[in-house]
Design a protein around this motif. Structure first.
Motif, PDB file in Angstrom:
ATOM      1  N   TRP A  53      15.215  14.047  -5.738  1.00  0.00           N
ATOM      2  CA  TRP A  53      14.046  14.073  -5.995  1.00  0.00           C
ATOM      3  C   TRP A  53      12.921  14.391  -5.160  1.00  0.00           C
ATOM      4  N   ALA A  54      14.166  14.267  -4.279  1.00  0.00           N
ATOM      5  CA  ALA A  54      12.677  15.239  -2.980  1.00  0.00           C
ATOM      6  C   ALA A  54      12.426  16.488  -3.426  1.00  0.00           C
ATOM      7  N   LEU A  55      13.947  17.268  -3.941  1.00  0.00           N
ATOM      8  CA  LEU A  55      13.476  19.027  -4.042  1.00  0.00           C
ATOM      9  C   LEU A  55      13.385  18.950  -5.265  1.00  0.00           C
ATOM     10  N   LEU A  56      13.162  18.201  -6.894  1.00  0.00           N
ATOM     11  CA  LEU A  56      13.448  18.118  -7.664  1.00  0.00           C
ATOM     12  C   LEU A  56      12.123  17.568  -8.654  1.00  0.00           C
ATOM     13  N   PRO A  57      11.131  17.605  -8.006  1.00  0.00           N
ATOM     14  CA  PRO A  57      10.228  16.974  -8.738  1.00  0.00           C
ATOM     15  C   PRO A  57       9.877  16.607  -9.593  1.00  0.00           C
ATOM     16  N   GLU A  58      10.462  17.833 -10.274  1.00  0.00           N
ATOM     17  CA  GLU A  58       9.582  17.331 -11.719  1.00  0.00           C
ATOM     18  C   GLU A  58      10.888  16.596 -12.954  1.00  0.00           C
ATOM     19  N   TYR A  59      12.641  16.449 -11.786  1.00  0.00           N
ATOM     20  CA  TYR A  59      13.321  15.517 -12.270  1.00  0.00           C
ATOM     21  C   TYR A  59      13.061  14.198 -11.793  1.00  0.00           C
ATOM     22  N   LYS A  60      11.568  13.608 -11.771  1.00  0.00           N
ATOM     23  CA  LYS A  60      11.215  12.736 -10.382  1.00  0.00           C
ATOM     24  C   LYS A  60      12.035  11.252 -11.278  1.00  0.00           C
ATOM     25  N   PRO A  61      11.863  11.359 -12.747  1.00  0.00           N
ATOM     26  CA  PRO A  61      12.021   9.741 -12.934  1.00  0.00           C
ATOM     27  C   PRO A  61      13.099   9.745 -13.515  1.00  0.00           C
ATOM     28  N   LEU A  62      13.801  10.851 -13.632  1.00  0.00           N
ATOM     29  CA  LEU A  62      15.533  10.693 -13.707  1.00  0.00           C
ATOM     30  C   LEU A  62      15.902   9.738 -12.570  1.00  0.00           C
ATOM     31  N   PHE A  63      15.519  10.863 -11.388  1.00  0.00           N
ATOM     32  CA  PHE A  63      16.500  10.227 -10.112  1.00  0.00           C
ATOM     33  C   PHE A  63      15.722   9.059  -9.742  1.00  0.00           C
ATOM     34  N   GLY A  64      14.931   8.735 -10.033  1.00  0.00           N
ATOM     35  CA  GLY A  64      13.947   7.099  -9.001  1.00  0.00           C
ATOM     36  C   GLY A  64      14.905   6.563 -11.035  1.00  0.00           C
ATOM     37  N   GLY A  65      15.707   6.565 -12.016  1.00  0.00           N
ATOM     38  CA  GLY A  65      15.870   5.826 -12.577  1.00  0.00           C
ATOM     39  C   GLY A  65      17.335   5.341 -12.177  1.00  0.00           C
ATOM     40  N   LEU A  66      18.265   6.579 -11.413  1.00  0.00           N
ATOM     41  CA  LEU A  66      19.236   6.700 -11.002  1.00  0.00           C
ATOM     42  C   LEU A  66      18.910   5.388  -9.290  1.00  0.00           C
ATOM     43  N   VAL A  67      18.125   5.477  -9.134  1.00  0.00           N
ATOM     44  CA  VAL A  67      17.861   4.624  -7.744  1.00  0.00           C
ATOM     45  C   VAL A  67      18.002   3.583  -7.637  1.00  0.00           C
ATOM     46  N   LEU A  68      17.512   3.194  -9.215  1.00  0.00           N
ATOM     47  CA  LEU A  68      17.252   2.032  -9.023  1.00  0.00           C
ATOM     48  C   LEU A  68      17.933   1.018  -9.921  1.00  0.00           C
ATOM     49  N   GLY A  69      18.962   2.030 -10.987  1.00  0.00           N
ATOM     50  CA  GLY A  69      20.402   1.271 -11.690  1.00  0.00           C
ATOM     51  C   GLY A  69      20.942   2.034 -10.647  1.00  0.00           C
ATOM     52  N   ALA A  70      21.364   2.273  -9.218  1.00  0.00           N
ATOM     53  CA  ALA A  70      22.747   1.985  -8.561  1.00  0.00           C
ATOM     54  C   ALA A  70      21.834   0.601  -7.935  1.00  0.00           C
ATOM     55  N   ALA A  71      21.004   0.879  -6.978  1.00  0.00           N
ATOM     56  CA  ALA A  71      20.393  -0.995  -6.507  1.00  0.00           C
ATOM     57  C   ALA A  71      21.304  -1.796  -7.597  1.00  0.00           C
ATOM     58  N   LEU A  82      34.955  -3.354  -0.799  1.00  0.00           N
ATOM     59  CA  LEU A  82      33.749  -4.136  -1.295  1.00  0.00           C
ATOM     60  C   LEU A  82      32.381  -2.955  -0.474  1.00  0.00           C
ATOM     61  N   ARG A  83      33.330  -3.335   0.940  1.00  0.00           N
ATOM     62  CA  ARG A  83      32.402  -1.791   1.982  1.00  0.00           C
ATOM     63  C   ARG A  83      32.674  -0.438   1.790  1.00  0.00           C
ATOM     64  N   THR A  84      33.494  -0.373   1.177  1.00  0.00           N
ATOM     65  CA  THR A  84      34.168   1.049   0.513  1.00  0.00           C
ATOM     66  C   THR A  84      32.911   1.966  -0.920  1.00  0.00           C
ATOM     67  N   VAL A  85      32.980   1.083  -1.280  1.00  0.00           N
ATOM     68  CA  VAL A  85      32.036   0.682  -2.755  1.00  0.00           C
ATOM     69  C   VAL A  85      30.052   0.871  -2.057  1.00  0.00           C
ATOM     70  N   LYS A  86      29.992   0.347  -0.801  1.00  0.00           N
ATOM     71  CA  LYS A  86      28.947   0.728  -0.921  1.00  0.00           C
ATOM     72  C   LYS A  86      28.544   1.480   0.066  1.00  0.00           C
ATOM     73  N   ARG A  87      29.663   1.981   0.375  1.00  0.00           N
ATOM     74  CA  ARG A  87      29.554   3.341   1.047  1.00  0.00           C
ATOM     75  C   ARG A  87      28.876   4.413  -0.090  1.00  0.00           C
ATOM     76  N   ILE A  88      30.148   4.620  -0.909  1.00  0.00           N
ATOM     77  CA  ILE A  88      29.678   5.252  -1.632  1.00  0.00           C
ATOM     78  C   ILE A  88      28.784   5.375  -2.403  1.00  0.00           C
ATOM     79  N   THR A  89      27.924   4.006  -2.856  1.00  0.00           N
ATOM     80  CA  THR A  89      27.343   3.602  -3.561  1.00  0.00           C
ATOM     81  C   THR A  89      25.592   4.749  -2.652  1.00  0.00           C
ATOM     82  N   PHE A  90      25.884   4.356  -1.164  1.00  0.00           N
ATOM     83  CA  PHE A  90      25.118   4.654  -0.519  1.00  0.00           C
ATOM     84  C   PHE A  90      24.898   6.421  -0.646  1.00  0.00           C
TER      85      PHE A  90
END
Length: 136
Positions: free
Chosen positions: A26-44, A8-16
């Motif tokens: 998200w910071a470097l490609l602002p046009e893909y902000k909805p995609l990266f935001g969805g990935l962040v929320l889903g991964a959390a 679980l600790r390793t999974v936590k590190r991989i997810t982080f």
């Protein structure tokens, strides 16, 4: 049970690490902000599901070891609701990508699967060197 905490600790590190890559994207490609935001929320949400499943496994193991005769479950309904909540929050409140959110929901589970395959293969390799006494 100690292996479960380590995994679980390793999974936590991989997810982080995955989350940090998504925030950089998200910071470097602002046009893909909805995609990266969805990935962040889903991964959390995926990490929350992994922690919930770990807690349930520990609890069921402890109850079984204590000899408590009771019907046990692993909380599938709760984990499904966490995933559904992530999708609702992503689409209704933040207008993140639905596809990104659903893809993010598999991050911790995919990391767990890969670690499981790696752990399954690991003891066979370690066992051959232990027999010769090289690791003692």
């Amino acid at each position: 049970m100690d292996d479960l905490s380590g995994h679980l600790r390793t999974v936590k590190r991989i997810t982080f690490f995955f989350l940090s890559v998504c925030f950089i994207g998200w910071a470097l490609l602002p046009e893909y902000k909805p995609l990266f935001g969805g990935l962040v929320l889903g991964a959390a949400a995926s990490l929350a599901n992994a922690f919930h499943l770990s807690w349930k496994v520990h609890r069921v193991g402890a109850l079984s070891a204590a000899g408590v005769v009771k019907r046990h479950n692993l909380g599938f309904l709760t984990r499904a609701c966490i995933g559904l909540l992530a999708v609702v929050i992503a689409t209704k409140y933040f207008s993140f990508s639905l596809y990104g959110t659903v893809a993010g929901l598999f991050v911790a589970q995919l990391a767990t699967l890969i670690l499981g395959f790696k752990a399954k293969r690991g003891p066979a390799v370690r066992q051959s060197t232990d027999e010769r006494g090289e690791n003692n």
